[in-house]
Enzyme design. Structure first.
Site, short mmCIF file in Angstrom:
data_model
loop_
_atom_site.label_atom_id
_atom_site.label_comp_id
_atom_site.label_asym_id
_atom_site.label_seq_id
_atom_site.Cartn_x
_atom_site.Cartn_y
_atom_site.Cartn_z
N LEU A 37 21.89 -7.77 -2.77
CA LEU A 37 21.30 -9.26 -2.89
C LEU A 37 21.98 -10.32 -2.29
O LEU A 37 21.59 -11.42 -1.86
CB LEU A 37 20.81 -9.37 -4.30
CG LEU A 37 19.55 -8.44 -4.68
CD1 LEU A 37 19.40 -8.37 -6.22
CD2 LEU A 37 18.32 -8.30 -3.93
N GLY A 38 23.31 -10.29 -2.54
CA GLY A 38 24.36 -11.12 -2.33
C GLY A 38 25.72 -11.19 -2.66
O GLY A 38 25.88 -9.97 -3.37
N GLY A 65 29.03 -13.34 -4.87
CA GLY A 65 29.76 -14.73 -5.10
C GLY A 65 31.14 -14.27 -5.54
O GLY A 65 31.76 -13.18 -5.05
N GLY A 66 31.74 -15.26 -6.24
CA GLY A 66 32.97 -14.94 -6.64
C GLY A 66 33.45 -13.94 -7.32
O GLY A 66 34.32 -13.47 -7.48
N PRO A 82 29.88 -8.46 -5.51
CA PRO A 82 28.42 -8.27 -5.01
C PRO A 82 27.47 -7.88 -6.03
O PRO A 82 27.68 -7.56 -7.13
CB PRO A 82 28.73 -7.05 -4.04
CG PRO A 82 29.79 -6.15 -4.69
CD PRO A 82 30.69 -7.12 -5.49
N VAL A 83 26.22 -8.41 -5.69
CA VAL A 83 25.03 -8.00 -6.45
C VAL A 83 24.06 -7.34 -5.70
O VAL A 83 23.72 -7.35 -4.67
CB VAL A 83 24.39 -9.25 -6.93
CG1 VAL A 83 23.27 -9.03 -7.91
CG2 VAL A 83 25.31 -10.27 -7.68
N LYS A 123 25.38 -6.49 -11.02
CA LYS A 123 26.54 -7.39 -10.76
C LYS A 123 27.84 -6.76 -11.03
O LYS A 123 28.29 -6.35 -12.08
CB LYS A 123 26.11 -8.63 -11.46
CG LYS A 123 27.57 -9.59 -11.02
CD LYS A 123 27.21 -10.86 -12.05
CE LYS A 123 27.90 -12.19 -11.74
NZ LYS A 123 27.60 -13.24 -12.62
N ASP A 137 29.18 -24.40 -14.39
CA ASP A 137 29.03 -24.16 -12.92
C ASP A 137 27.45 -24.08 -12.51
O ASP A 137 27.00 -23.32 -11.81
CB ASP A 137 29.66 -22.88 -12.63
CG ASP A 137 29.90 -22.69 -11.24
OD1 ASP A 137 29.82 -23.61 -10.31
OD2 ASP A 137 30.03 -21.68 -10.52
#
Length: 803
Positions: free
Chosen positions: A491-492, A494-495, A498-499, A513, A610
């Site tokens: 799905l994407g 981030g820091g 991956p998810v 996640k 955040d």
């Protein structure tokens, strides 16, 4: 024409009588164009419109073709998917309120245009460009034009791309066969995602991608026949071309085999000459060599890995299966100082996941990419032929081929791959190993002890020595649910890492996640997210379903949300049209209620730290849910904030007191919320906002418009027909209250929720925002400052008063 003709001879006589010998280029409400040889011709005699049948076909169509060419060449078809049988007859006419209709012998409508307004004297006119338009005879504003609805041919002056105001995409689609103009399998588009690029598709599958539409390495070459152009603004993005010589006849056609052909008419041979084709060879096949693979058409085999890269599947690679692509020999380590390696003579990679800036030097471009660990490559994009411009890539690089002369691209590499400079950096890293090793060893021991407690007790130890019951998932279960963590399920990233999307055996969709081994976040953030979210229950917070701590894996399992994150829709010029004002206002309210719960109503007071568009997820009904609590802080009792030496968050959303002094509180989240409100209203990112009249960021622009009593100029143009003026103005006012420089001036979230839901609540006058000057060009909205220790003597903030 004055009247409907009965015979060809009568029509000709009437036509000559009514037009004094001139050929008509239009029909009005009293005219009927019948299928007995009648046509209209553009004023310059270049194009003709009438009825025709393709070769070896008896079906009848209305189309436009070149008038002066001996070989009938159709460039547009009205009723391509609704042919009139030979046994029937049709006619074309203009009817009120301004619609062009094609009817059959029983007056049944076969095809028609559309309009959103009424005119007094509607006409249909064939222009010199080959564009058929419907308009009022005394007005040049078109009700409809054929250039917005092309078939298989792109003519000079036609726009290939998107009009964001009308929502119309102009693209061409192949004929089904050479004698069948119905919609074929192939389409040719200008994709505005990332940096605009051309794509040829079969169905939904990309088969070919053109290079950037301008700049070095462009697939559009300068020549003596035509000139290419790319127009990009807030209203539209499109590609077009213009002929350099009016005597030249040229067109671009997508044929039934899925080949784009640019052709030029040659009078001497009385035929079309193909000037260029796309795709041309095996290396034009989209993603032919996978990620970080490079295609060289003169080699055998054609696919190889870029220098410093190796095949992901060596055995498959040897068999000619290059789909899995390549990966770096040495993994990246952003914290240890990656660098960039120069590659030249290539077609630039797919720009789907890219960003670009029009006025930035190459060195600034490099620094921007260096600061963002997600940035994988950069290059100069000469948009204005001035040597400036920056193009950044995020994620894997695909669809690269050798090209002469080609472009230059700088790809992120581990420091050890960069020659002597890289080796010096590596030596420095080695000298620090003894210090870092002690820290890592301590962390490993903590992790080992922590894992033992999770596996044995199915509990996660909380900071206040309380156990939080949380379901544990087996690694095998998550592996199966995500199809072995397939790239297709990703799905994407981030820091944290991956998810992946997963589907449990009972049918429940989940989001997994995973803590990446190379992530700059770690066990502390993992534990923190569990602590902060394990018992949070609110409709506007993402729900944590459980976790997995097994072998070397640390994973969190969340509910899956259909529409993913807000930023993917809000900042997309096409998808953002799905967000009308009621939807956006509901999102604003939902985020506010979620924050109020965190600050006031949850068992522990939680400061998110955040909050941003990418950390707001949307369910199937576009309801918002706040996510990503990896750097959140929980407080008990009457605590409302703290001070830290480790400033963690995202530039553009951080409050001044936090970014400068490391002081965070519930009012820090309020500031982030205010930024998000103004972004949702405007559809623009705070840090990437630009305006031709000033250098203020989005906060400064909103503040200036508010002071000048022009707040509605901030509103996203997509919302002009859906919003309630008083509601929008109030939301802007509340957003400005939230981003005030002084924390004490900002309202708390319970007050914000009340102000949003009750218009009778009076609003105080906002003071100037914090951080409302022009954005720093070297830091992107996604720049991660999680490891930055910012001190007051190293950073200053200059405030500019609005004009």
């Amino acid at each position: 024409m004055c009247n409907n003709s009965i015979t060809s001879l009568f029509f000709l006589a009437t036509f000559l009588l009514c037009t004094n010998g001139s050929i008509p280029n239009k029909i009005n409400a009293s005219d009927i164009l019948t299928d007995n040889g009648e046509t209209i011709v553009s004023s310059n005699g270049a194009f003709e419109l009438g009825f025709f049948s393709p070769e070896n076909s008896s079906n009848r169509y209305v189309g436009i073709w070149y008038k002066q060419i001996t070989v009938q060449t159709i460039v547009w078809v009205a009723n391509r998917d609704s042919p009139i049988p030979e046994t029937s007859s049709g006619n074309l006419r203009v009817v009120d309120p301004g619609i062009l209709v094609l009817v059959n012998h029983t007056n049944g409508i076969v095809w028609s245009t559309n309009t959103s307004r009424t005119v007094q004297n509607p006409i249909a006119q064939l222009l010199d460009s080959g564009n058929l338009v419907v308009k009022d005879e005394n007005d040049e504003n078109y009700l409809w034009e054929s250039f917005d609805y092309p078939t298989d041919t792109l003519l000079p002056g036609m726009k290939l791309g998107w009009n964001f105001r009308t929502g119309i995409e102009v693209y061409i689609r192949s004929w089904r066969a050479s004698n069948d103009p119905s919609s074929g399998d192939y389409t040719y588009h200008c994709d505005p995602t990332g940096y605009p690029h051309k794509v040829l598709k079969r169905g939904g599958e990309v088969r070919y991608r053109g290079g950037p539409l301008s700049g070095p390495g462009s697939s559009l070459r300068e020549n003596s026949i035509f000139r290419f152009g790319l127009v990009m603004n807030e209203n539209e993005v499109y590609y077009h071309y213009e002929l350099l010589n009016d005597s030249v006849i040229s067109k671009f056609t997508l044929n039934e085999a899925g080949i784009g052909q640019r052709s030029v008419w040659v009078d001497r041979t009385r035929g079309w000459v193909v000037y260029l084709t796309a795709p041309t060879d095996n290396c034009d096949i989209y993603k032919a060599c996978g990620s970080y693979g490079v295609c060289r058409v003169e080699n055998s085999p054609v696919c190889g890995c870029l220098s410093k890269f190796t095949p992901n599947d060596p055995r498959g690679w040897d068999r000619g299966d290059w789909w899995n692509g390549c990966s770096r020999r040495m993994p990246l380590s952003c914290e240890n100082g990656d660098g960039f390696l120069r590659y030249s003579g290539v077609k630039l990679p797919d720009t789907l996941n890219s960003r670009f800036y029009q006025s930035m030097s190459l060195e600034e471009c490099k620094e921007m990419c260096m600061r963002n660990c997600s940035c994988t490559a950069y290059t100069s994009l000469d948009l204005n032929r001035s040597g400036s411009g920056c193009l950044l890539w995020f994620g894997e690089l695909v669809d690269i081929r050798e090209l002469s002369p080609g472009a230059v691209i700088y790809i992120r590499m581990a420091s050890s791959e960069l020659g002597s400079k890289g080796r010096k950096r590596e030596i420095l890293i080695v000298t620090l190993t003894s210090v870092i090793g002690i820290v890592l060893l301590s962390l490993s021991l903590m992790l080992y002890s922590w894992k033992r407690k999770k596996v044995n007790n199915h509990k996660i130890e909380k900071g206040h020595n309380k156990n939080l019951e949380l379901p544990m998932f087996d690694l095998s279960t998550l592996t199966k649910a995500t199809n072995n963590f397939s790239i297709n399920n990703k799905l994407g990233e981030g820091g944290y890492g991956p998810v992946y999307k997963g589907l449990m055996e009972e049918g429940q969709e989940i989001a997994v996640k995973s803590l990446s081994k190379t992530s700059h976040q770690g066990v502390d953030e993992f534990k923190n997210e569990v602590i902060c979210t394990a018992k949070l229950q609110h409709r506007n917070l993402v729900k944590l379903l459980g976790c997995c701590i097994q072998k070397e894996e640390n994973m969190l399992v969340y509910e899956y949300l259909t529409n993913k994150s807000l930023d993917l829709i809000l900042y997309d010029p096409v998808k953002s049209m799905l967000l009308d004002w009621p939807t956006r206002f509901n999102i604003i309210n939902g985020i506010a209620r979620g924050l109020m719960y965190l600050h006031q109503d949850s068992r522990l007071r939680i400061i998110h730290r955040d909050l941003k568009a990418s950390n707001v997820l949307l369910d199937s009904d576009m309801n918002p849910k706040i996510s990503d609590f990896g750097i959140a802080r929980a407080f008990g009792g009457n605590e409302t904030g703290a001070k830290t030496k480790r400033v963690i968050g995202t530039y553009g959303y951080m409050s001044p007191e936090y970014a400068v002094d490391g002081v965070f509180s519930v009012k820090s989240d309020v500031f982030s919320f205010g930024v998000l409100v103004l972004e949702i209203i405007s559809g623009k990112k705070n840090r990437e906002f630009s305006h031709r009249d000033h250098s203020l960021n989005l906060l400064g622009h909103a503040w200036m418009l508010y002071k000048e009593e022009k707040p509605l100029e901030l509103v996203d143009s997509n919302l002009r027909s859906t919003y309630i003026i008083s509601e929008v103005i109030r939301a802007i006012h509340i957003g400005l209250l939230c981003v005030q420089e002084c924390p004490d001036d900002r309202p708390n979230m319970s007050s914000v929720v009340l102000m949003l839901s009750n218009e009778s609540v009076l609003l105080s006058q906002p003071k100037h925002p914090g951080f409302f000057t022009g954005r720093q060009t070297l830091i992107t909205e996604n720049s991660d400052v999680r490891n930055a220790a910012i001190s007051t003597n190293k950073m200053t903030v200059t405030m500019l008063l609005p004009r």
